[in-house]
Design an enzyme around this catalytic site. Structure first.
Site, short mmCIF file in Angstrom:
data_model
loop_
_atom_site.label_atom_id
_atom_site.label_comp_id
_atom_site.label_asym_id
_atom_site.label_seq_id
_atom_site.Cartn_x
_atom_site.Cartn_y
_atom_site.Cartn_z
N HIS A 1 -6.33 4.00 -7.03
CA HIS A 1 -5.58 5.57 -7.79
C HIS A 1 -6.54 6.84 -8.72
O HIS A 1 -6.87 7.32 -8.84
CB HIS A 1 -4.79 5.05 -8.78
CG HIS A 1 -3.23 4.88 -7.97
ND1 HIS A 1 -3.25 4.02 -8.01
CD2 HIS A 1 -2.34 5.40 -8.51
CE1 HIS A 1 -2.13 3.80 -7.59
NE2 HIS A 1 -0.81 4.32 -7.84
N CYS B 1 -9.91 0.70 -8.39
CA CYS B 1 -8.87 0.70 -8.67
C CYS B 1 -8.57 2.40 -8.04
O CYS B 1 -9.37 3.05 -7.57
CB CYS B 1 -7.99 1.40 -10.35
SG CYS B 1 -6.43 2.22 -9.60
N GLU C 1 0.25 8.88 -11.47
CA GLU C 1 1.56 8.39 -10.94
C GLU C 1 2.62 9.45 -11.42
O GLU C 1 3.59 9.61 -11.33
CB GLU C 1 2.30 7.32 -10.81
CG GLU C 1 1.27 6.20 -10.75
CD GLU C 1 2.41 5.43 -9.10
OE1 GLU C 1 3.48 6.03 -8.59
OE2 GLU C 1 1.56 5.85 -8.17
N ASP D 1 0.25 -0.29 -1.50
CA ASP D 1 0.08 -0.21 -2.11
C ASP D 1 1.18 0.28 -3.89
O ASP D 1 1.99 0.59 -3.71
CB ASP D 1 -1.52 1.22 -2.66
CG ASP D 1 -2.08 1.59 -4.13
OD1 ASP D 1 -2.44 0.56 -4.67
OD2 ASP D 1 -1.52 2.17 -4.72
N SER D 2 0.60 -0.28 -5.00
CA SER D 2 1.96 -0.43 -5.79
C SER D 2 2.85 0.68 -5.61
O SER D 2 3.62 1.60 -6.46
CB SER D 2 1.14 -0.19 -6.98
OG SER D 2 -0.05 0.26 -7.70
N CYS E 1 -4.99 -1.99 -2.94
CA CYS E 1 -5.01 -2.08 -4.37
C CYS E 1 -5.78 -3.17 -4.46
O CYS E 1 -5.69 -4.24 -4.71
CB CYS E 1 -3.36 -2.14 -3.96
SG CYS E 1 -2.49 -2.57 -5.77
#
Ligand code: DGL
Length: 270
Positions: A191, A189, A155, A7-8, A70
């Site tokens: 996240h 997503c 993040e 994932d990012s 992701c």
């Protein structure tokens, strides 16, 4: 050999959690490209380049199978990697995305036939969800909305803060204003499940929120059942190696919170 997840940043941990809950026996490697997150506002070319680098790094660390945990990478890089890169790198390895397994269950969930998709600007611009849903259930109506502030909130460790309330409410209200008949919202997503308590707080009562962790886990289990030659090669010591492209201490602190267990990561460069 192991199973790799990419994932990012931290979002793929919500997928790892779902997979580990169902298949704790396997060995996993998780890679978060935290130094370059978020991906959601980046171009196709950049997401593809970064994702390919990450896939190669996971292959170098003995991953037989890599899951792009992701949506942005699944939407923008998966097909090119599968069709153009894998045959040259190693035709025996596999890279799987997470959009298809999510979309497959959606038709059973909606009563009104009106679906909402919340995702990054990149995933929304690709229209991957709408196209995949159209293939399975063309009668469903899909309203897509980009939530560019949600990944930065996660993040930057603000998922529990008051600022998050403002932005969660703003995007949920915009989606429901665009189509008040929506009864199922896909969190497209990885996240976003980290914001789930606030998403539930602001979504209208009776609207179902679909997170991907359990769905991807079920689909992976099915995939391994259908590919016993691959399943046999995956080692079973129940370990997870965590890799990040940013500061490992920060990764460990946040990842431990998301996973409710202690994490010790190493830094790599891609
Ligand atoms: N977690 C990712 C996704 O599922 C990417 C978020 C980002 O880096 O913008 O789309």
């Amino acid at each position: 050999m192991k199973i790799g997840l990419f994932d990012s940043g931290y979002g793929g941990l919500t997928i790892l959690k779902g997979i580990r809950a169902r298949m704790p026996q396997y060995d996993y490697v998780y890679l978060g490209d935290n130094a370059r997150a978020p991906y959601g506002t980046r171009s196709f070319e950049v997401v593809y380049d970064f994702t390919l680098q990450a896939v190669k790094a996971l292959f170098e660390r003995d991953c037989r199978l890599v899951i792009l945990a992701c949506n942005t990478a699944s939407a923008k890089a998966l097909r090119s990697i599968q069709q153009n890169d894998l045959p040259a790198i190693d035709p025996d390895r596999r890279v799987l995305g997470i959009i298809r397994p999510t979309v497959e269950v959606v038709p059973e969930m909606t009563a009104t036939g009106h679906i909402g998709l919340l995702a990054t600007p990149g995933t929304v611009a690709s229209h991957s969800y709408t196209m995949e849903i159209e293939k399975i259930s063309p009668e469903l109506s899909v309203t897509e909305l980009a939530c560019p502030m949600w990944v930065p909130l996660v993040e930057c460790e603000e998922a529990d803060g008051d600022g998050a309330d403002y932005f969660v409410r703003k995007y949920i209200d915009s989606l429901m204003d665009a189509d008040p008949k929506i009864d199922t919202i896909i969190l497209g997503c990885t996240h976003y499940p980290i914001l789930l308590p606030k998403i539930r707080k602001y979504a209208p009562e009776g609207v179902r929120i679909v997170a991907q962790g359990a769905l991807v886990a079920e689909s992976l289990e099915d995939y391994l059942r259908r590919h016993p030659e691959m399943e046999r090669e995956i080692s079973r010591n129940g370990t997870i190696e965590y890799l990040t492209t940013e500061n490992p201490e920060k990764f460990d602190r946040l990842a431990s919170l998301f996973l409710s267990s202690s994490v010790s990561s190493s830094r790599i460069t891609l």
